[in-house]
Scaffold this motif. Sequence first.
Motif, PDB file in Angstrom:
ATOM      1  N   ALA A  24       0.840  -1.206   0.000  1.00 17.42           N
ATOM      2  CA  ALA A  24       0.000   0.000   0.000  1.00 17.42           C
ATOM      3  C   ALA A  24       0.870   1.249   0.000  1.00 17.42           C
ATOM      4  CB  ALA A  24      -0.929  -0.004   1.208  1.00 17.42           C
ATOM      5  N   GLU A  25       1.941   1.246   0.789  1.00 18.56           N
ATOM      6  CA  GLU A  25       2.858   2.382   0.812  1.00 18.56           C
ATOM      7  C   GLU A  25       3.551   2.553  -0.535  1.00 18.56           C
ATOM      8  OE1 GLU A  25       4.094   2.532   5.513  1.00 18.56           O
ATOM      9  OE2 GLU A  25       5.435   1.550   4.098  1.00 18.56           O
ATOM     10  N   LEU A  26       3.971   1.440  -1.135  1.00 21.47           N
ATOM     11  CA  LEU A  26       4.607   1.517  -2.449  1.00 21.47           C
ATOM     12  C   LEU A  26       3.636   2.035  -3.507  1.00 21.47           C
ATOM     13  CD1 LEU A  26       6.699  -1.763  -2.523  1.00 21.47           C
ATOM     14  CD2 LEU A  26       7.570   0.571  -2.458  1.00 21.47           C
ATOM     15  N   GLY A  27       2.380   1.632  -3.419  1.00 19.41           N
ATOM     16  CA  GLY A  27       1.372   2.074  -4.381  1.00 19.41           C
ATOM     17  C   GLY A  27       1.062   3.557  -4.307  1.00 19.41           C
ATOM     18  N   THR A  28       1.232   4.134  -3.135  1.00 18.01           N
ATOM     19  CA  THR A  28       0.962   5.568  -2.994  1.00 18.01           C
ATOM     20  C   THR A  28       2.215   6.417  -3.175  1.00 18.01           C
ATOM     21  OG1 THR A  28       1.282   5.534  -0.592  1.00 18.01           O
ATOM     22  CG2 THR A  28      -0.954   5.139  -1.418  1.00 18.01           C
ATOM     23  N   LEU A  29       3.381   5.797  -3.239  1.00 14.74           N
ATOM     24  CA  LEU A  29       4.629   6.550  -3.354  1.00 14.74           C
ATOM     25  C   LEU A  29       4.701   7.354  -4.649  1.00 14.74           C
ATOM     26  CD1 LEU A  29       7.439   7.259  -2.280  1.00 14.74           C
ATOM     27  CD2 LEU A  29       8.301   5.215  -3.414  1.00 14.74           C
ATOM     28  N   GLY A  30       4.408   6.734  -5.775  1.00 15.27           N
ATOM     29  CA  GLY A  30       4.490   7.421  -7.065  1.00 15.27           C
ATOM     30  C   GLY A  30       3.630   8.674  -7.120  1.00 15.27           C
ATOM     31  N   PRO A  31       2.339   8.583  -6.802  1.00 22.36           N
ATOM     32  CA  PRO A  31       1.496   9.788  -6.823  1.00 22.36           C
ATOM     33  C   PRO A  31       1.964  10.870  -5.848  1.00 22.36           C
ATOM     34  CG  PRO A  31       0.122   7.822  -6.832  1.00 22.36           C
ATOM     35  CD  PRO A  31       1.543   7.367  -6.614  1.00 22.36           C
ATOM     36  N   ARG A  32       2.432  10.458  -4.658  1.00 21.21           N
ATOM     37  CA  ARG A  32       2.913  11.462  -3.695  1.00 21.21           C
ATOM     38  C   ARG A  32       4.142  12.188  -4.221  1.00 21.21           C
ATOM     39  NH1 ARG A  32       3.948   8.583   1.720  1.00 21.21           N
ATOM     40  NH2 ARG A  32       4.243   6.813   0.362  1.00 21.21           N
ATOM     41  N   LEU A  33       5.076  11.444  -4.830  1.00 19.03           N
ATOM     42  CA  LEU A  33       6.271  12.074  -5.371  1.00 19.03           C
ATOM     43  C   LEU A  33       5.935  12.971  -6.557  1.00 19.03           C
ATOM     44  CD1 LEU A  33       8.849   9.156  -5.214  1.00 19.03           C
ATOM     45  CD2 LEU A  33       8.712  11.150  -3.725  1.00 19.03           C
ATOM     46  N   LEU A  34       4.977  12.564  -7.375  1.00 23.75           N
ATOM     47  CA  LEU A  34       4.568  13.371  -8.524  1.00 23.75           C
ATOM     48  C   LEU A  34       3.992  14.716  -8.075  1.00 23.75           C
ATOM     49  CD1 LEU A  34       4.408  13.245 -11.608  1.00 23.75           C
ATOM     50  CD2 LEU A  34       2.103  12.355 -11.359  1.00 23.75           C
TER      51      LEU A  34
ATOM     52  N   GLN B 202      11.550   8.341  -9.704  1.00 17.80           N
ATOM     53  CA  GLN B 202      11.126   8.092  -8.331  1.00 17.80           C
ATOM     54  C   GLN B 202      12.331   8.059  -7.388  1.00 17.80           C
ATOM     55  OE1 GLN B 202       8.930   4.453  -8.859  1.00 17.80           O
ATOM     56  NE2 GLN B 202       6.998   5.558  -9.146  1.00 17.80           N
ATOM     57  N   THR B 203      13.415   7.490  -7.845  1.00 17.56           N
ATOM     58  CA  THR B 203      14.634   7.456  -7.042  1.00 17.56           C
ATOM     59  C   THR B 203      15.162   8.864  -6.815  1.00 17.56           C
ATOM     60  OG1 THR B 203      15.186   5.293  -7.964  1.00 17.56           O
ATOM     61  CG2 THR B 203      16.980   6.532  -6.921  1.00 17.56           C
ATOM     62  N   ILE B 204      15.191   9.654  -7.865  1.00 19.05           N
ATOM     63  CA  ILE B 204      15.688  11.031  -7.759  1.00 19.05           C
ATOM     64  C   ILE B 204      14.801  11.851  -6.828  1.00 19.05           C
ATOM     65  CG2 ILE B 204      16.140  13.141  -9.055  1.00 19.05           C
ATOM     66  CD1 ILE B 204      16.882  11.269 -11.444  1.00 19.05           C
ATOM     67  N   GLU B 205      13.492  11.717  -6.956  1.00 15.32           N
ATOM     68  CA  GLU B 205      12.569  12.446  -6.090  1.00 15.32           C
ATOM     69  C   GLU B 205      12.719  12.021  -4.634  1.00 15.32           C
ATOM     70  OE1 GLU B 205      10.500  14.992  -6.646  1.00 15.32           O
ATOM     71  OE2 GLU B 205      11.234  15.089  -8.683  1.00 15.32           O
ATOM     72  N   THR B 206      12.935  10.736  -4.396  1.00 15.55           N
ATOM     73  CA  THR B 206      13.102  10.252  -3.029  1.00 15.55           C
ATOM     74  C   THR B 206      14.366  10.823  -2.408  1.00 15.55           C
ATOM     75  OG1 THR B 206      11.926   8.220  -3.595  1.00 15.55           O
ATOM     76  CG2 THR B 206      13.256   8.180  -1.595  1.00 15.55           C
ATOM     77  N   ILE B 207      15.445  10.890  -3.182  1.00 14.18           N
ATOM     78  CA  ILE B 207      16.682  11.501  -2.684  1.00 14.18           C
ATOM     79  C   ILE B 207      16.426  12.965  -2.343  1.00 14.18           C
ATOM     80  CG2 ILE B 207      19.008  12.237  -3.352  1.00 14.18           C
ATOM     81  CD1 ILE B 207      19.161   9.590  -4.985  1.00 14.18           C
TER      82      ILE B 207
END
Length: 81
Positions: free
Chosen positions: A19-29, A61-66
């Motif tokens: 569930a956390e992984l599924g919401t990660l992309g939209p949150r980072l966007l 996604q990796t760049i945004e997480t950093i």
Amino acid sequence: MRNIGIRPTDPLGWVVTFAELGTLGPRLLVRNHRSVDPIVGTGAANVSLTSYGKRISTVWQTIETIGAGTVKPHRLTPVAG
């Protein structure tokens, strides 16, 4: 997202993880479109990313997480392979 460095051991743990992984992309966007903060900072690390093939489409996604971290690297160098 909480990354505590261990794999879930029970079914509920796996459900929460996905569930956390599924919401990660939209949150980072959303963060990408609203943020004006630089992705680099004064941290001691230099980050070099290499990506290729199918991974090119998700390396953002990796760049945004950093960039979302509390300590930002001194330099970030993406390299397409």
